[in-house]
Design a protein around this motif. Structure first.
Motif, PDB file in Angstrom:
ATOM      1  N   TYR A  77      36.947  33.349  37.714  1.00 49.04           N
ATOM      2  CA  TYR A  77      35.582  33.239  37.377  1.00 49.04           C
ATOM      3  C   TYR A  77      35.325  32.098  37.618  1.00 49.04           C
ATOM      4  O   TYR A  77      35.937  30.932  37.337  1.00 49.04           O
ATOM      5  CB  TYR A  77      35.557  33.453  35.496  1.00 49.04           C
ATOM      6  CG  TYR A  77      35.879  34.843  35.305  1.00 49.04           C
ATOM      7  CD1 TYR A  77      34.900  35.857  35.312  1.00 49.04           C
ATOM      8  CD2 TYR A  77      37.128  35.081  34.941  1.00 49.04           C
ATOM      9  CE1 TYR A  77      35.245  37.022  34.864  1.00 49.04           C
ATOM     10  CE2 TYR A  77      37.478  36.421  34.359  1.00 49.04           C
ATOM     11  CZ  TYR A  77      36.464  37.290  34.375  1.00 49.04           C
ATOM     12  OH  TYR A  77      36.728  38.537  33.704  1.00 49.04           O
ATOM     13  N   ASP A  78      34.316  31.937  38.513  1.00 48.98           N
ATOM     14  CA  ASP A  78      33.330  30.484  38.594  1.00 48.98           C
ATOM     15  C   ASP A  78      32.855  30.446  37.227  1.00 48.98           C
ATOM     16  O   ASP A  78      32.974  30.927  36.163  1.00 48.98           O
ATOM     17  CB  ASP A  78      32.272  30.622  39.841  1.00 48.98           C
ATOM     18  CG  ASP A  78      32.873  30.638  41.072  1.00 48.98           C
ATOM     19  OD1 ASP A  78      34.106  30.602  41.145  1.00 48.98           O
ATOM     20  OD2 ASP A  78      32.068  30.696  41.768  1.00 48.98           O
ATOM     21  N   ALA A  79      32.004  29.194  37.291  1.00 51.00           N
ATOM     22  CA  ALA A  79      31.177  28.899  35.957  1.00 51.00           C
ATOM     23  C   ALA A  79      30.556  30.004  35.445  1.00 51.00           C
ATOM     24  O   ALA A  79      29.772  30.714  36.300  1.00 51.00           O
ATOM     25  CB  ALA A  79      30.482  27.709  35.811  1.00 51.00           C
ATOM     26  N   LEU A  80      30.346  30.463  34.299  1.00 55.61           N
ATOM     27  CA  LEU A  80      29.821  31.690  33.647  1.00 55.61           C
ATOM     28  C   LEU A  80      28.394  30.828  32.970  1.00 55.61           C
ATOM     29  O   LEU A  80      28.403  30.244  31.862  1.00 55.61           O
ATOM     30  CB  LEU A  80      30.531  32.275  32.873  1.00 55.61           C
ATOM     31  CG  LEU A  80      31.575  32.948  33.030  1.00 55.61           C
ATOM     32  CD1 LEU A  80      32.805  32.401  32.954  1.00 55.61           C
ATOM     33  CD2 LEU A  80      31.829  34.660  32.538  1.00 55.61           C
ATOM     34  N   PHE A 102      37.611  29.744  34.940  1.00 52.09           N
ATOM     35  CA  PHE A 102      39.029  29.903  34.537  1.00 52.09           C
ATOM     36  C   PHE A 102      39.513  31.182  35.203  1.00 52.09           C
ATOM     37  O   PHE A 102      38.911  32.059  35.942  1.00 52.09           O
ATOM     38  CB  PHE A 102      39.274  30.289  33.163  1.00 52.09           C
ATOM     39  CG  PHE A 102      38.597  31.482  32.520  1.00 52.09           C
ATOM     40  CD1 PHE A 102      39.168  32.752  32.183  1.00 52.09           C
ATOM     41  CD2 PHE A 102      36.964  31.526  32.186  1.00 52.09           C
ATOM     42  CE1 PHE A 102      38.631  33.879  31.751  1.00 52.09           C
ATOM     43  CE2 PHE A 102      36.504  32.720  31.713  1.00 52.09           C
ATOM     44  CZ  PHE A 102      37.340  33.726  31.674  1.00 52.09           C
ATOM     45  N   TYR A 103      40.890  31.435  35.071  1.00 55.14           N
ATOM     46  CA  TYR A 103      41.667  32.545  35.677  1.00 55.14           C
ATOM     47  C   TYR A 103      41.927  33.521  34.584  1.00 55.14           C
ATOM     48  O   TYR A 103      42.496  32.845  33.661  1.00 55.14           O
ATOM     49  CB  TYR A 103      42.779  31.873  36.585  1.00 55.14           C
ATOM     50  CG  TYR A 103      43.421  33.055  37.131  1.00 55.14           C
ATOM     51  CD1 TYR A 103      43.461  33.959  38.090  1.00 55.14           C
ATOM     52  CD2 TYR A 103      45.077  33.462  36.367  1.00 55.14           C
ATOM     53  CE1 TYR A 103      43.978  34.930  38.356  1.00 55.14           C
ATOM     54  CE2 TYR A 103      45.730  34.723  36.809  1.00 55.14           C
ATOM     55  CZ  TYR A 103      45.288  35.498  37.829  1.00 55.14           C
ATOM     56  OH  TYR A 103      46.050  36.350  38.334  1.00 55.14           O
ATOM     57  N   GLN A 104      42.032  34.783  35.046  1.00 50.17           N
ATOM     58  CA  GLN A 104      42.267  35.846  33.958  1.00 50.17           C
ATOM     59  C   GLN A 104      43.253  36.927  34.800  1.00 50.17           C
ATOM     60  O   GLN A 104      42.901  37.433  35.705  1.00 50.17           O
ATOM     61  CB  GLN A 104      41.094  36.566  33.492  1.00 50.17           C
ATOM     62  CG  GLN A 104      41.445  37.859  32.500  1.00 50.17           C
ATOM     63  CD  GLN A 104      40.300  38.481  31.958  1.00 50.17           C
ATOM     64  OE1 GLN A 104      39.333  38.657  32.720  1.00 50.17           O
ATOM     65  NE2 GLN A 104      40.077  38.477  30.785  1.00 50.17           N
ATOM     66  N   GLY A 105      44.419  36.744  34.247  1.00 50.41           N
ATOM     67  CA  GLY A 105      45.677  37.655  34.788  1.00 50.41           C
ATOM     68  C   GLY A 105      45.378  39.074  34.519  1.00 50.41           C
ATOM     69  O   GLY A 105      44.044  39.502  33.848  1.00 50.41           O
ATOM     70  N   THR A 143      27.399  34.878  37.076  1.00 50.22           N
ATOM     71  CA  THR A 143      28.512  34.187  37.704  1.00 50.22           C
ATOM     72  C   THR A 143      29.060  34.602  38.897  1.00 50.22           C
ATOM     73  O   THR A 143      28.168  35.724  39.397  1.00 50.22           O
ATOM     74  CB  THR A 143      29.861  34.335  36.676  1.00 50.22           C
ATOM     75  OG1 THR A 143      30.792  33.439  37.035  1.00 50.22           O
ATOM     76  CG2 THR A 143      30.501  35.668  36.617  1.00 50.22           C
ATOM     77  N   LYS A 144      29.873  34.224  39.291  1.00 54.35           N
ATOM     78  CA  LYS A 144      30.628  34.692  40.707  1.00 54.35           C
ATOM     79  C   LYS A 144      32.368  34.756  40.378  1.00 54.35           C
ATOM     80  O   LYS A 144      32.545  33.957  39.765  1.00 54.35           O
ATOM     81  CB  LYS A 144      30.582  33.870  41.967  1.00 54.35           C
ATOM     82  CG  LYS A 144      28.797  33.876  42.135  1.00 54.35           C
ATOM     83  CD  LYS A 144      28.774  33.221  43.597  1.00 54.35           C
ATOM     84  CE  LYS A 144      27.377  33.541  44.150  1.00 54.35           C
ATOM     85  NZ  LYS A 144      26.948  32.546  45.284  1.00 54.35           N
ATOM     86  N   LEU A 145      32.757  35.908  40.970  1.00 53.65           N
ATOM     87  CA  LEU A 145      34.445  35.882  40.902  1.00 53.65           C
ATOM     88  C   LEU A 145      34.996  36.297  41.858  1.00 53.65           C
ATOM     89  O   LEU A 145      34.351  36.827  42.781  1.00 53.65           O
ATOM     90  CB  LEU A 145      34.703  36.956  39.575  1.00 53.65           C
ATOM     91  CG  LEU A 145      33.771  38.102  39.712  1.00 53.65           C
ATOM     92  CD1 LEU A 145      34.794  39.162  40.643  1.00 53.65           C
ATOM     93  CD2 LEU A 145      33.904  38.827  38.208  1.00 53.65           C
ATOM     94  N   ARG A 146      36.141  35.979  42.208  1.00 52.65           N
ATOM     95  CA  ARG A 146      37.261  36.362  43.089  1.00 52.65           C
ATOM     96  C   ARG A 146      38.314  37.005  42.668  1.00 52.65           C
ATOM     97  O   ARG A 146      38.730  36.787  41.460  1.00 52.65           O
ATOM     98  CB  ARG A 146      37.775  35.096  43.805  1.00 52.65           C
ATOM     99  CG  ARG A 146      36.689  34.420  44.643  1.00 52.65           C
ATOM    100  CD  ARG A 146      37.373  33.215  45.310  1.00 52.65           C
ATOM    101  NE  ARG A 146      37.654  32.119  44.379  1.00 52.65           N
ATOM    102  CZ  ARG A 146      38.305  31.129  44.601  1.00 52.65           C
ATOM    103  NH1 ARG A 146      38.620  31.128  45.861  1.00 52.65           N
ATOM    104  NH2 ARG A 146      38.554  30.385  43.569  1.00 52.65           N
TER     105      ARG A 146
END
Length: 209
Positions: A77-80, A102-105, A143-146
């Protein structure tokens, strides 16, 4: 004369196998967007049963991020950016807050408890007058996510979601079916790798038929 027919049958079988392989590969790589919801939402200034000295302009809420739909894909996650509105004045936010990246598994969920002070745009008098029947707040999140798939990361995908929160005269939110309020009505852009994979699979299956 049977040899060309056998060659044609071999080519057809190869196309079918390739098409099905492409389709299954696309389905396995296509990520599912995480589920975001508000699990708790408390406005002490709207709690009519609380003592006056416990009331404040602080709004407390808990954001839950659920990645359990992805069995083998993590999420960066980028900044939310979270914005709160009172529905009587959607042009002016009553609070803004940013949650750090942060990263979420995969198959994980996490929560972020947030305390934020309401701005002068908060219509307290209106909210207090209507809170006996439920006053409504709006929560928007951008937000943006990868996605992390095996050893590589996808490009960034934009996500914009939101939801309405009804607050009672005890200052707490109304939960539908004792669950949180899901943030929706937004979109997640699908990565190009998934679009291309799906297109290849579709074309090959079309050739098969």
């Amino acid at each position: 004369m049977a040899e060309p027919q056998g060659c044609c049958s071999c080519c057809t079988g190869f196309i079918i196998s390739l098409g099905l392989s492409a389709l299954f590969l696309w389905l396995s790589l296509k990520p599912s967007k995480p589920t975001l919801s508000i699990e708790e939402f408390y406005v002490p200034a709207l709690n009519k049963t609380a003592a006056n000295d416990t009331k404040s302009d602080i709004i407390t809420f808990t954001l839950k991020l659920n990645n359990k739909a992805n069995k083998d894909k993590g999420v960066y996650y980028d900044a939310l950016n979270v914005t709160l509105y009172h529905t009587q004045n959607l042009s002016n936010p009553v609070a803004n807050v940013t949650i750090i990246p942060f990263y979420q598994g995969f198959k994980k969920h996490t929560s972020r408890k947030i305390n934020v002070t309401a701005s002068k745009a908060m219509p307290w008098s209106t909210a207090l007058n209507e809170v006996s029947n439920g006053t409504v707040f709006r929560v928007d999140l951008k937000t943006k996510l990868r996605y992390k798939i095996i050893l590589f990361k996808t490009k960034r995908h934009s996500i914009m979601v939101g939801g309405n929160i009804t607050v009672t005269d005890q200052g707490s939110m109304v939960k539908p079916k004792k669950k949180g309020v899901k943030l929706s009505c937004g979109s997640v852009q699908v990565g190009r790798f998934a679009q291309v994979g799906g297109l290849v699979g579709f074309v090959l299956i079309f050739l098969w038929f």
